[in-house]
Design an enzyme around this catalytic site. Structure first.
Site, PDB file in Angstrom:
ATOM      1  N   GLU A  73     -38.344   2.547 -19.186  1.00  0.00           N
ATOM      2  CA  GLU A  73     -38.812   1.512 -20.101  1.00  0.00           C
ATOM      3  C   GLU A  73     -38.502   0.137 -19.519  1.00  0.00           C
ATOM      4  O   GLU A  73     -37.354  -0.151 -19.157  1.00  0.00           O
ATOM      5  CB  GLU A  73     -38.143   1.655 -21.467  1.00  0.00           C
ATOM      6  CG  GLU A  73     -38.672   0.658 -22.489  1.00  0.00           C
ATOM      7  CD  GLU A  73     -37.933   0.761 -23.814  1.00  0.00           C
ATOM      8  OE1 GLU A  73     -38.583   0.576 -24.859  1.00  0.00           O
ATOM      9  OE2 GLU A  73     -36.719   1.016 -23.812  1.00  0.00           O
ATOM     10  N   TYR A 120     -44.773  -5.429 -21.969  1.00  0.00           N
ATOM     11  CA  TYR A 120     -43.965  -4.216 -22.186  1.00  0.00           C
ATOM     12  C   TYR A 120     -44.596  -3.064 -21.415  1.00  0.00           C
ATOM     13  O   TYR A 120     -45.826  -2.921 -21.376  1.00  0.00           O
ATOM     14  CB  TYR A 120     -43.905  -3.864 -23.675  1.00  0.00           C
ATOM     15  CG  TYR A 120     -43.199  -2.556 -23.952  1.00  0.00           C
ATOM     16  CD1 TYR A 120     -41.834  -2.510 -24.162  1.00  0.00           C
ATOM     17  CD2 TYR A 120     -43.911  -1.346 -23.969  1.00  0.00           C
ATOM     18  CE1 TYR A 120     -41.182  -1.307 -24.394  1.00  0.00           C
ATOM     19  CE2 TYR A 120     -43.262  -0.145 -24.198  1.00  0.00           C
ATOM     20  CZ  TYR A 120     -41.894  -0.127 -24.408  1.00  0.00           C
ATOM     21  OH  TYR A 120     -41.256   1.061 -24.628  1.00  0.00           O
TER      22      TYR A 120
END
Length: 445
Positions: free
Chosen positions: A253, A165
């Protein structure tokens, strides 16, 4: 004075809409998971939520040297058939393009076709595109209304070895951009943070100095990459930082940021937000905005510089000033009702603006009563009254209308409404006016 957050709940009293806005939300995606009320924060200032489709974001990343999979988009079944042929191997990934999460677990409203993401045989491209294009995808984030799918994206099929991530956003604590990463990706970052806060890596960047090669490599290694893959990831991280700064992003993101079995490190999926205040210098990006993915009433309100956000209640509100607007919604909640919208007409509104605002809230099928609450300061009560009367004469009045006018030119405003002959309930007391608005909404259901 320093703020310590929202006041504690009062026993027996319903939660306040405005106070809930300031409650802390974990990490980045929490706002998307919240109700529409979470969007109210945007109405206090500039709206900062331009989002691009996945294929648009990936194309932008590629321009900045970020490693992404091979992709192509189709707007029709015929295009889908030809595009699929251009990918290597026997299979390809097809992904519906709507601005919402949870696409893989969603379903299409018209034909109940399950899933907006599939790995398919290339000769099945037309069949799957037919089931997706022109249909409405419903996911956990879209609500029952869903979002229209007018584009499908094809991507190469690959095998993921590990998922990480990565995100960049502005951080008040460090006074600049901050990179956030985790060795675990492909799932909700909020869940990861809750289970193991130590799994989250944070690295602030000096906005004046920019990101260095050492910092990008350090971040890649802390995310679990090593060797040649760490160097590859670091290069993409530098590219993503350039996207964040040069494109005036509010957030970048990546989930997952993946290492493939063939050794490549690529950005598999992305969520990017852009600062609307920078629209004047990011015209090419903002021209990509897909208005069909947005609430039609909010789009219309933006044309008139109205701070409007659709909510889920039944009492429409037209108020001047964000503070009074939130107080109005809180009072409606305390009286047993719920606001159908946030609508701040601001101090520079004119007759045309007020007319447009009234048309928007009157046209909302969920609205059962309308509460206009004006404290005249810069915005004069007579201007509001003129706009309301003009709007009602143009579109009619099909819902109970409660008006509270206080402040500058209040007598002139009241006179305009009285002489108009409209069926309006004029109440000067704030609490009584809110109570009546809730009462009328309940009677209309």
């Amino acid at each position: 004075s320093a703020s310590t957050g929202p006041p504690p709940p009062v026993p027996g009293r319903p939660p306040l809409v405005a106070a809930a806005m300031f409650a802390a939300v974990p990490f980045i995606r929490a706002a998307a998971a919240n109700s529409r009320r979470g969007a109210l924060a945007g109405a206090l200032g500039a709206r900062r939520h331009l989002s691009l489709h996945e294929y648009q974001s990936l194309a932008l990343f590629q321009d900045f040297g970020v490693a992404v999979p091979k992709i192509a988009v189709a707007h029709s079944v015929t295009e889908a058939t030809e595009i699929a042929k251009g990918f290597p191997g026997d299979e390809v990934v097809i992904k519906t393009q709507v601005l919402a999460g949870g696409r893989g677990l969603g379903h299409f409203k018209e034909n109940n076709f399950q899933g907006g993401v599939h790995i398919i045989k290339k000769d099945k491209a037309a069949e799957f595109a037919e089931k997706m294009l022109g249909k409405t995808l419903v996911t956990k984030q879209t609500g029952a209304a869903g979002k229209p799918c007018n584009v499908v994206m094809f991507a190469e099929k690959f095998q993921i070895k590990t998922e990480k991530y990565f995100a960049i956003l502005m951080d008040r604590g460090s006074g600049g951009p901050i990179m956030i990463g985790s060795k675990t990706g492909g799932t909700s970052i909020e869940d990861i943070a809750e289970k193991d806060p130590s799994a989250i890596v944070k690295l602030p960047i000096d906005i004046m100095e920019g990101i260095s090669s050492a910092q990008s490599l350090d971040m890649a290694e802390k995310m679990g990459f090593s060797g040649a893959q760490a160097a590859s990831a670091a290069k993409s991280i530098e590219g993503l930082y350039k996207v964040f700064i040069e494109c005036d992003c509010t957030m970048v993101e990546i989930n997952p940021f993946a290492e493939l079995t063939d050794g490549r490190v690529i950005v598999c999926d992305a969520k990017v937000g852009f600062d609307d205040n920078a629209k004047f210098r990011q015209k090419a990006i903002h021209e990509k905005r897909d208005f069909l993915q947005e609430d039609a009433q909010e789009v219309e309100a933006e044309k008139f510089d109205l701070n409007y956000i659709k909510l889920t209640g039944s009492v429409a509100c037209m108020v001047n000033g964000a503070g009074l607007a939130m107080s109005t919604m809180d009072l409606l909640a305390l009286k047993g009702g719920s606001p159908a919208n946030f609508l701040d007409v601001g101090g520079a509104a004119n007759k045309d603006t007020i007319t447009a605002a009234f048309k928007i809230i009157q046209g909302d099928p969920d609205v059962k009563s309308i509460f206009i609450n004006i404290f005249g300061g810069i915005m004069r009560c007579d201007v509001i009254a003129d706009g309301v009367v003009a709007a009602v004469k143009e579109v009619g009045l099909s819902k109970p209308l409660i008006v509270r006018l206080v402040g500058t030119n209040v007598e002139q405003g009241k006179k305009i409404i009285q002489e108009s002959g409209l069926d309006v309930m004029a109440i000067s007391d704030f609490t009584e006016a809110a109570k009546k608005a809730v009462e009328m909404a309940k009677l209309a259901k």
